[in-house]
Design a protein around this motif. Structure first.
Motif, PDB file in Angstrom:
ATOM      1  N   SER A   8     -14.933  -1.803   7.479  1.00  0.00           N
ATOM      2  CA  SER A   8     -14.075  -2.249   8.148  1.00  0.00           C
ATOM      3  C   SER A   8     -13.719  -1.327   9.395  1.00  0.00           C
ATOM      4  O   SER A   8     -13.926   0.162   9.240  1.00  0.00           O
ATOM      5  N   VAL A   9     -13.419  -1.810  10.630  1.00  0.00           N
ATOM      6  CA  VAL A   9     -13.227  -1.214  11.662  1.00  0.00           C
ATOM      7  C   VAL A   9     -11.983  -0.551  11.987  1.00  0.00           C
ATOM      8  O   VAL A   9     -11.579   0.465  12.592  1.00  0.00           O
ATOM      9  N   LEU A  10     -10.903  -1.438  11.300  1.00  0.00           N
ATOM     10  CA  LEU A  10      -9.667  -0.979  11.463  1.00  0.00           C
ATOM     11  C   LEU A  10      -8.701  -1.704  10.293  1.00  0.00           C
ATOM     12  O   LEU A  10      -9.069  -2.751   9.884  1.00  0.00           O
ATOM     13  N   ALA A 190     -17.225  -2.163  18.224  1.00  0.00           N
ATOM     14  CA  ALA A 190     -16.226  -1.563  17.229  1.00  0.00           C
ATOM     15  C   ALA A 190     -15.236  -0.807  17.785  1.00  0.00           C
ATOM     16  O   ALA A 190     -13.976  -0.726  17.413  1.00  0.00           O
ATOM     17  N   ARG A 194     -11.182  -1.745  17.615  1.00  0.00           N
ATOM     18  CA  ARG A 194     -10.264  -0.476  17.270  1.00  0.00           C
ATOM     19  C   ARG A 194      -9.305  -0.121  18.473  1.00  0.00           C
ATOM     20  O   ARG A 194      -8.008   0.127  17.840  1.00  0.00           O
ATOM     21  N   SER A 195      -9.738   0.043  19.670  1.00  0.00           N
ATOM     22  CA  SER A 195      -8.780   0.441  20.676  1.00  0.00           C
ATOM     23  C   SER A 195      -7.678  -0.691  20.923  1.00  0.00           C
ATOM     24  O   SER A 195      -6.709  -0.375  21.351  1.00  0.00           O
ATOM     25  N   GLU A 560      -6.008   4.819   9.351  1.00  0.00           N
ATOM     26  CA  GLU A 560      -7.335   4.668  10.174  1.00  0.00           C
ATOM     27  C   GLU A 560      -7.934   5.968  10.447  1.00  0.00           C
ATOM     28  O   GLU A 560      -7.801   6.898  10.970  1.00  0.00           O
TER      29      GLU A 560
END
Length: 560
Positions: A8-10, A190, A194-195, A560
């Protein structure tokens, strides 16, 4: 229902229909050409158009994801002007009489393989950058537009992988989530996802073209995706998604309120940032200051040693914008997993135990003094804290302070104004913990770097995923060292904070407050959840008893 797992990235829930993205197939043969000059001109035109594209993507990414995340496209534009890459491509066209498409494919692939075979994980990821600009040039040579990847309806985009350029070109208003077969948590894609706040799953080996048009849910909390979920599961996860949205709205009400426990103890809550582009996040999330400005990103985002003026402008922007709030800037922490090619560092068998951070600075004093001069100049514009990383001895600390004083004297003689500033160190090794009493006598503050402290205490490489089952983040040896450091600092009037990942671990917040920590510095989005926890704690009660039901709900939510 099919359950697909990945990384999972976020954290977050995404619900929608799947759109499978298939990269256009570029058929490149090895046929020969007659008009060499025409082929050279085709390559040059495609390369120039690709540079324009990368600059345009930079502007879009600044808006969508912030300047730090957008920087990759500036790097791409510079790569496309690299003489070695251009010469290698032109040479294939001239001497082998191949098409521009063939020459680009061979020359760019060769360069990417050089990066891919490097041992350093960060440098390995740069191979993806070469492939990205290769695809951009080939796209123009073939006349293919890559502007629309996900169609015109809101969707969860599924792909084998996505380049940074493809990620930024996505229409954010239509993008519900991303699932890729390849990729890594450290890739630019990624970071961009996320950003931009997009739930994403990478390294999902179950990706299948048959998913096209099927309903799906990405569960970022559990690192999985549900394809054709049951009605009951969808109902449950929709409630979680709605709860997350309400939680974010409730947290906004905490802006402007103090970080004070029920029984009256106040603690500072600061933010960790990577550069000036994160200043907006500090303000948006109402952090009390910056507890960790990672100055190494000034170096990582540069093609050559950043000048004193370049560094001064970056530091001044953060300090002046956030004044009178304190901004603590960590001096260059290059080394280990953070490498820059222009520094010419020798390969080490064990870089985590090698020449890194303050060890580089004290062996390259001219390089170090450039940064110290920039920091001292910036101190005139606000409330600065200068923090030295990886200190393990009194000799190192004193040498740093002597160089700082030397720079200050030089600037004063030049008539340069210097403001007031605090001096502190990172406590991130057992050695520093054990001599914390001595170190505290020469510091205004300590900041405990729990990531490295955990790594060095447990003898576990935190970059090695295979060791995750052995990594006990709440190991009593680490917690005891944190308590020892706090006590040592307080014995000498030195305030003590935590800026590592454990600072944002809401399960430990009450523990840290009972230890007497003065400050917690976390990623900006964790500031308000942390404030919520602090305001629900009553230190007069038995440990754990001060948590309200509402606070407990927040403490179990990933940050996060």
């Amino acid at each position: 229902m099919q359950v697909a797992t990945g990384k999972s990235v976020l954290n977050g829930i995404s619900i929608g229909k799947i759109k499978v993205y298939k990269a256009p197939k570029l058929e490149i043969d090895d046929s020969l050409i007659d008009d060499i000059e025409a082929e050279l001109a085709r390559f040059d035109d495609a390369r120039e158009r690709a540079i324009e594209q990368q600059n345009a993507l930079y502007e879009k990414a600044v808006i969508d994801a912030g300047e730090d995340s957008a920087e990759v496209f500036s790097v791409h534009a510079m790569m496309l002007e690299d003489d070695d890459l251009i010469d290698a491509t032109n040479e294939i066209i001239k001497t082998q009489k191949h098409t521009a498409e063939y020459a680009v494919k061979v020359a760019f692939d060769n360069q990417a393989k050089v990066f891919a075979e490097m041992d350093d994980p960060y440098m390995k990821e740069r191979a993806a950058d070469i492939y990205d600009i290769e695809h951009a040039v080939l796209g123009y040579l073939f006349g293919i537009s890559g502007d629309i990847l996900q169609g015109t309806e809101p969707c969860i985009l599924v792909a084998n992988d996505l380049t940074p350029s493809e990620t930024v070109r996505l229409n954010k208003s239509l993008l519900l989530g991303i699932i890729t077969r390849e990729g890594s948590l450290n890739s630019h894609t990624a970071i961009l996802a996320r950003s931009m706040g997009i739930p994403a799953l990478v390294q999902c080996k179950d990706v299948n073209e048959d998913w096209e048009g099927k309903p799906a849910i990405i569960d970022g909390y559990n690192s999985c995706a549900y394809i054709e979920p049951t009605d009951d599961l969808e109902k449950t996860l929709r409630k979680r998604k709605e709860k997350d949205a309400k939680q974010r709205a409730l947290l906004q009400e905490l802006k402007g309120k103090s970080n004070t426990t029920i029984d009256g103890k106040t603690i500072q809550v600061y933010a960790n940032i990577g550069g000036p582009s994160d200043i907006g996040l500090v303000q948006q999330n109402d952090a009390g200051g910056v507890g960790l400005f990672r100055s190494e990103f000034v170096y990582l985002n540069a093609r050559d040693y950043p000048s004193e003026e370049e560094q001064f402008n970056a530091y001044r922007l953060a300090i002046e914008t956030l004044a009178p709030k304190q901004v603590i800037i960590r001096t260059c922490d290059i080394g280990a997993d953070k490498q820059v090619e222009y520094m010419g560092m020798e390969k080490e068998e064990n870089p985590a135990l090698g020449l890194r951070a303050i060890r580089i600075c004290l062996t390259r004093k001219a390089f170090f003094k450039t940064q110290l001069r920039a920091l001292l100049r910036a101190s005139a514009y606000g409330n600065l804290g200068i923090m030295f990383p990886m200190i393990i001895s009194m000799r190192e600390l004193r040498e740093c302070k002597e160089l700082l004083a030397e720079c200050a004297e030089e600037l004063k003689k030049q008539g340069v104004k210097i403001g007031k500033y605090a001096v502190g160190i990172m406590i991130e090794t057992p050695a520093a913990v054990l001599i914390a009493d001595e170190l505290a006598e020469e510091c205004d503050f300590f900041s405990i770097g729990t990531n490295d402290l955990t790594q060095y205490t447990l003898a576990i490489d935190r970059q090695n995923a295979a060791l995750d089952p052995f990594l006990a983040k709440h190991h009593p040896a680490v917690l005891r060292q944190i308590k020892m450091t706090i006590d040592a600092g307080h014995r000498h009037g030195t305030w003590v904070g935590i800026c590592g990942e454990l600072g944002a671990d809401l399960a430990l917040t009450e523990t840290f407050l009972r230890m007497g920590v003065d400050e917690l510095s976390v990623n900006p989005v964790s500031v308000l959840p942390l404030r919520k926890i602090i305001r629900g704690i009553d230190l007069r009660k038995e440990p754990g008893a001060g948590l309200t039901d509402e606070t407990e709900a927040v403490s179990t939510a990933p940050t996060e």
